[in-house]
Scaffold this active site. Sequence first.
Site, short mmCIF file in Angstrom:
data_model
loop_
_atom_site.label_atom_id
_atom_site.label_comp_id
_atom_site.label_asym_id
_atom_site.label_seq_id
_atom_site.Cartn_x
_atom_site.Cartn_y
_atom_site.Cartn_z
N THR A 16 0.82 -1.22 0.00
CA THR A 16 0.00 0.00 0.00
C THR A 16 0.85 1.27 0.00
O THR A 16 0.48 2.27 -0.61
CB THR A 16 -0.93 0.00 1.25
OG1 THR A 16 -1.82 -1.11 1.11
CG2 THR A 16 -1.73 1.27 1.36
N SER A 61 1.39 -7.60 -1.32
CA SER A 61 2.06 -8.69 -0.58
C SER A 61 1.21 -9.95 -0.50
O SER A 61 1.70 -11.00 -0.08
CB SER A 61 2.47 -8.22 0.81
OG SER A 61 1.39 -8.20 1.69
N SER A 62 -0.05 -9.90 -0.92
CA SER A 62 -0.84 -11.13 -0.98
C SER A 62 -0.29 -12.07 -2.06
O SER A 62 -0.58 -13.26 -2.05
CB SER A 62 -2.30 -10.81 -1.30
OG SER A 62 -2.79 -9.94 -0.33
N THR A 169 2.59 -10.34 14.30
CA THR A 169 1.37 -10.74 13.60
C THR A 169 0.65 -9.47 13.18
O THR A 169 0.61 -8.51 13.95
CB THR A 169 0.42 -11.50 14.58
OG1 THR A 169 1.13 -12.62 15.08
CG2 THR A 169 -0.84 -11.98 13.91
N THR A 280 -1.17 -22.23 19.47
CA THR A 280 -2.48 -21.82 20.00
C THR A 280 -3.18 -20.79 19.09
O THR A 280 -2.53 -19.97 18.46
CB THR A 280 -2.38 -21.24 21.43
OG1 THR A 280 -3.66 -20.75 21.82
CG2 THR A 280 -1.38 -20.10 21.54
N1 ASN Z 1 -2.72 -5.27 0.39
C1 ASN Z 1 -1.62 -4.51 0.89
C2 ASN Z 1 -0.38 -5.40 0.84
O1 ASN Z 1 -0.16 -6.18 1.73
C3 ASN Z 1 -1.91 -4.03 2.28
C4 ASN Z 1 -0.93 -3.03 2.83
O2 ASN Z 1 0.21 -2.92 2.46
N2 ASN Z 1 -1.35 -2.23 3.82
O3 ASN Z 1 0.36 -5.35 -0.12
#
Ligand code: ASN
Length: 345
Positions: A16, A61-62, A169, A280
């Site tokens: 982002t 990053s997905s 996390t 967990t």
């Molecule tokens: N969808 C974005 C990513 O992980 C979310 C972000 O960077 N805030 O690339």
Amino acid sequence: MNPLNTSVLLIYTGGTIGMIENAATGALENFNFEQLQKYIPELQKFNFPIDTYQFDPPMDSSDMEPDMWRKLVRIIHDNYNRYHGFVILHGTDTMAYTASALSFMLEGLDKPVILTGSQLPIGVLRTDGKENLMTSIEIAIARNKEGRALVPEVCIFFENHLMRGNRTTKMNAENFNAFRSFNYPVLAEAGIHIKYNNVQIHGNGEERELKPHYLLDTNIVVLKLFPGIQENVIATILGIEGLKAVVLETYGSGNAPRKEWFIRRLCQASERGIVIVNVTQCSAGMVEMERYETGYQLLQAGVVSGYDSTTESAVTKLMFLLGHGYTPDEVRDRMNRSIAGEITL
Ligand code: ASN
């Protein structure tokens, strides 16, 4: 002129922080690093060289994959002697996975590798990206009187907190304060001054040699328990061809149903050489399988404790260990040891 005799390599993977709104659809899309720099003229104010390496194309990053982790390790290794620190701009969604993976893949690291990003794009007035980037650069060059890096670890810096990467996390999709290190204290806090929590930081003061690792095996699954989970679901997952390890997300301090079929299926999978690691579902706290009968039976089924590991860290540690060709028993044994400060023993 470089009066501070220091330098940083800024690696831009995407996320982002470097996105812009598509005028037609309104969706956020990546743009390149030259454009990013246009929005952060402050970068020029650092009086030392900041070189950049850009992923082409930059990625959400997905879409992150282990091959990209290998690429990051290669870039850091190839440039290791040229820079005092490394800052990686990365999407927040899988940043904790990348940070965890790099912590295992960069053995002997004695320079800072700081991952950061933002929740709002850098071109937006209220962006959190500028602050995150500027402070990350400062942390990447911070050294003690002997000239050693103050934080020779893979870390995530986000919203004033520096955290050990393999302890983090992403826990908020809305707030700027998106990351937490529930089971390990923050390594530094940024206010008017950056206050380092030196006792919690690994290896500052030691001279070490970087040993990069590239071998990862992704034949892993994360299995999250829920009341009502069916035997055929468990059987199908444990029966996946080529499966080598399971991160079993259990309840509370590592508890699971006592059903006969459940324990039998786990037992059989362990005997077939599948490594099952108990982590967990709670955000904080530790797996203690000896505590309740519902946990103790897992021990008897050959399940190993993930201690206070995050899922991200357990997944990437297993990829790392399996990639290096260890036998199931050797992997189980190494899951009981800390490699990069990822568990509290
Ligand atoms: N969808 C974005 C990513 O992980 C979310 C972000 O960077 N805030 O690339």
